[in-house]
Write an enzyme that holds these catalytic residues in place. Structure first.
Site, PDB file in Angstrom:
ATOM      1  N   ASN A  49      35.154  49.743 -92.690  1.00 43.28           N
ATOM      2  CA  ASN A  49      34.398  48.385 -92.211  1.00 43.28           C
ATOM      3  C   ASN A  49      34.723  47.987 -91.058  1.00 43.28           C
ATOM      4  O   ASN A  49      34.453  46.842 -90.530  1.00 43.28           O
ATOM      5  CB  ASN A  49      34.089  47.364 -93.369  1.00 43.28           C
ATOM      6  CG  ASN A  49      35.881  47.007 -93.637  1.00 43.28           C
ATOM      7  OD1 ASN A  49      36.783  47.160 -92.996  1.00 43.28           O
ATOM      8  ND2 ASN A  49      35.886  46.568 -94.792  1.00 43.28           N
ATOM      9  N   HIS A 135      28.527  38.792-103.375  1.00 42.83           N
ATOM     10  CA  HIS A 135      29.968  39.776-103.763  1.00 42.83           C
ATOM     11  C   HIS A 135      30.441  39.080-104.706  1.00 42.83           C
ATOM     12  O   HIS A 135      30.262  37.985-105.246  1.00 42.83           O
ATOM     13  CB  HIS A 135      30.653  39.250-102.303  1.00 42.83           C
ATOM     14  CG  HIS A 135      31.865  40.318-102.266  1.00 42.83           C
ATOM     15  ND1 HIS A 135      33.071  39.530-102.511  1.00 42.83           N
ATOM     16  CD2 HIS A 135      32.213  41.420-101.957  1.00 42.83           C
ATOM     17  CE1 HIS A 135      34.174  40.440-102.455  1.00 42.83           C
ATOM     18  NE2 HIS A 135      33.809  41.520-101.953  1.00 42.83           N
ATOM     19  N   GLU A 176      24.942  35.989 -99.256  1.00 45.34           N
ATOM     20  CA  GLU A 176      25.446  37.020 -98.331  1.00 45.34           C
ATOM     21  C   GLU A 176      24.368  37.087 -97.305  1.00 45.34           C
ATOM     22  O   GLU A 176      23.003  36.707 -97.591  1.00 45.34           O
ATOM     23  CB  GLU A 176      26.053  38.118 -98.800  1.00 45.34           C
ATOM     24  CG  GLU A 176      26.825  38.088 -99.876  1.00 45.34           C
ATOM     25  CD  GLU A 176      27.439  39.596-100.010  1.00 45.34           C
ATOM     26  OE1 GLU A 176      27.815  40.204 -99.020  1.00 45.34           O
ATOM     27  OE2 GLU A 176      27.357  39.736-101.409  1.00 45.34           O
ATOM     28  N   SER A 180      26.694  43.794 -99.280  1.00 41.93           N
ATOM     29  CA  SER A 180      27.462  44.786 -98.895  1.00 41.93           C
ATOM     30  C   SER A 180      27.389  46.201 -99.822  1.00 41.93           C
ATOM     31  O   SER A 180      27.914  47.289 -99.117  1.00 41.93           O
ATOM     32  CB  SER A 180      29.185  44.458 -99.545  1.00 41.93           C
ATOM     33  OG  SER A 180      28.971  44.058-100.921  1.00 41.93           O
ATOM     34  N   ASP A 205      27.571  33.755 -96.514  1.00 43.29           N
ATOM     35  CA  ASP A 205      28.740  34.568 -96.550  1.00 43.29           C
ATOM     36  C   ASP A 205      28.309  35.537 -95.500  1.00 43.29           C
ATOM     37  O   ASP A 205      27.447  36.498 -95.657  1.00 43.29           O
ATOM     38  CB  ASP A 205      29.234  35.301 -98.060  1.00 43.29           C
ATOM     39  CG  ASP A 205      30.136  36.117 -97.793  1.00 43.29           C
ATOM     40  OD1 ASP A 205      30.369  36.868 -96.825  1.00 43.29           O
ATOM     41  OD2 ASP A 205      31.044  36.365 -98.868  1.00 43.29           O
ATOM     42  N   HIS A 208      29.923  40.672 -93.676  1.00 43.26           N
ATOM     43  CA  HIS A 208      29.360  41.979 -92.948  1.00 43.26           C
ATOM     44  C   HIS A 208      28.195  41.652 -91.798  1.00 43.26           C
ATOM     45  O   HIS A 208      27.761  42.807 -91.267  1.00 43.26           O
ATOM     46  CB  HIS A 208      28.650  42.757 -93.945  1.00 43.26           C
ATOM     47  CG  HIS A 208      29.537  43.267 -95.185  1.00 43.26           C
ATOM     48  ND1 HIS A 208      30.405  44.300 -94.878  1.00 43.26           N
ATOM     49  CD2 HIS A 208      30.032  42.769 -96.417  1.00 43.26           C
ATOM     50  CE1 HIS A 208      31.420  44.664 -96.193  1.00 43.26           C
ATOM     51  NE2 HIS A 208      30.859  43.521 -96.828  1.00 43.26           N
ATOM     52  N   LYS A 236      36.478  42.795 -90.941  1.00 46.96           N
ATOM     53  CA  LYS A 236      35.556  44.025 -90.812  1.00 46.96           C
ATOM     54  C   LYS A 236      35.149  44.333 -89.399  1.00 46.96           C
ATOM     55  O   LYS A 236      36.023  44.835 -88.794  1.00 46.96           O
ATOM     56  CB  LYS A 236      34.337  43.550 -91.625  1.00 46.96           C
ATOM     57  CG  LYS A 236      34.582  43.390 -93.321  1.00 46.96           C
ATOM     58  CD  LYS A 236      33.496  42.962 -94.104  1.00 46.96           C
ATOM     59  CE  LYS A 236      33.996  43.019 -95.447  1.00 46.96           C
ATOM     60  NZ  LYS A 236      35.105  42.065 -96.044  1.00 46.96           N
TER      61      LYS A 236
END
Length: 390
Positions: A49, A135, A176, A180, A205, A208, A236
């Site tokens: 990542n 997540h 998110e 992910s 969140d 990513h 990440k």
């Protein structure tokens, strides 16, 4: 044998039988373009990542080393006792400016941040509403919080609104920004509006997303200003470690008083804060870094589609390719490893049974040749594998 020991033995046996066995593999480098093993072997790294290749960036490394040489390798205590360093403070100010939020708290990990925020905010009579594909740190926080936790169908606004219509003392909707396992993005603008309409706080969140999405790669807070609680990780795209929570002053003050994951843990090392700050500065000062990542993502997707690979509709650094079946996905990943490519083999229960997939992550550190060779190998292996499993 005790009941606990019997459960341990049975669970391990089942995990092996179902093809879900997890194990660590010792490496000398897990980031950047090459995945290096201690026996001297390496693969082109499509499993990391480290999306911008900053984990071994000279500027980031120099910032870390210089701070460690000057201030040592530990913070010395919790942030509320002796561990809040001026480098932490400087990073918080930098993050507040970048996110447009008044105040920031630093955490040791995104898992701790998510658990801590939800545990502190959601009390008896409250309602936690979150995307079904959030997540594990968010899902687990919902299971353990004092309020009632519900989930809505993935990225389904009608489903989210039905949950928001429930009666509760207080409501928090959590998603998110970039998911992910699928690599797709949440409809942040619409979710923010729904949250406001139903008097719910809105938490995102951006683990990513920071470094990948938004203007100049600065994340979800650039895409949607009405995020009440913004969480992002530094391990990440920023290539370091730790996490942040940004919000209005009262929320941060409340978390400072009542978030157990913040109060009762040693603060991150000051050197990590210095490295995170250097990584952020790189992203801001050198927009070509994020631009090059997106060029490589586009290139990979073009080649994968031309090769008729079952790639999911993601425009982020996470590029999953469906390969249902534990045996199938493990076999493909192993053959790719033998050809010099490291990719993730994602199995249940991380994803639903029957939705196993190869999870490739694209990095700015990849070359065009890396991507061409990877897609060619995947196409060949998956074509051969199709005949085997039919």
């Amino acid at each position: 044998m005790s009941n606990i020991r019997q459960r341990i033995s049975a669970a391990l046996q089942t995990q092996r039988q179902q093809g879900r066995w997890r194990q660590q593999v010792v490496r000398t480098s897990g980031h950047g373009r090459l995945l290096a093993h201690r026996d001297g072997q390496f693969q082109i790294n499509f499993a990391s990542n480290d999306y911008l290749g900053l984990a071994n960036d000279p500027t980031v490394c120099r910032a870390f080393v210089a701070a460690a040489n000057e201030y040592g390798v530990g913070s010395g205590g919790s942030a509320l006792i002796s561990g809040y360093h001026h480098l932490h403070h400087a990073l918080c100010q930098q993050l507040a400016e970048l996110t447009g939020k008044p105040q920031v708290l630093l955490f040791g990990s995104g898992f701790a941040a998510n658990q801590g925020v939800i545990g502190a905010l959601i009390k008896q009579g409250d309602l936690l509403i979150q995307d079904k594909l959030n997540h594990a740190s968010l899902i687990d926080a919902g299971l353990h919080c004092d309020g009632h936790s519900v989930r809505y169908r993935h990225n389904d606004l009608d489903s989210a609104e039905r949950q928001l219509q429930r009666q509760a003392a207080g409501k928090l909707l959590v998603t998110e920004s970039v998911f992910s396992m699928d690599g797709d993005q949440a409809p942040l603008n619409e979710l923010a509006k729904l949250s406001q309409q139903h008097q719910a706080m809105f938490m995102v969140d951006d683990a990513h997303g920071l470094g990948v999405i938004g203007e100049h790669g600065l994340g979800a807070s650039c895409l949607e200003p009405n995020i009440d609680i913004y969480m992002a990780t530094f391990g990440k795209a920023l290539g370091v470690g730790g996490a942040m929570v940004a919000a209005e002053q009262d929320v941060i003050e409340y978390l400072t008083q009542f978030c157990r994951h913040y109060v009762y843990t040693t603060a991150m090392p000051p050197a990590m804060a210095a490295a995170v700050s250097a990584a952020l500065t790189r992203i801001v000062d050198e927009p070509d870094l994020v631009r090059s990542l997106h060029q490589r993502i586009d290139f990979f997707r073009t080649l994968a589609q031309q090769a008729n690979l079952a790639v999911l509709p993601s425009t982020t650094a996470i590029q999953p390719i469906m390969a249902p079946g534990n045996d199938r996905v493990i076999a493909i990943a192993e053959q790719m490893r033998q050809r010099g490519f490291a990719i993730g083999a994602i199995r249940a229960p991380t994803v639903k049974a029957g939705q196993e997939r190869l999870r490739l992550t694209i990095s700015a550190s990849h070359t065009a040749q890396d991507i061409e060779n990877c897609v060619a190998a995947l196409s060949d292996i998956m074509g051969r594998m199709q005949e085997h499993f039919e």
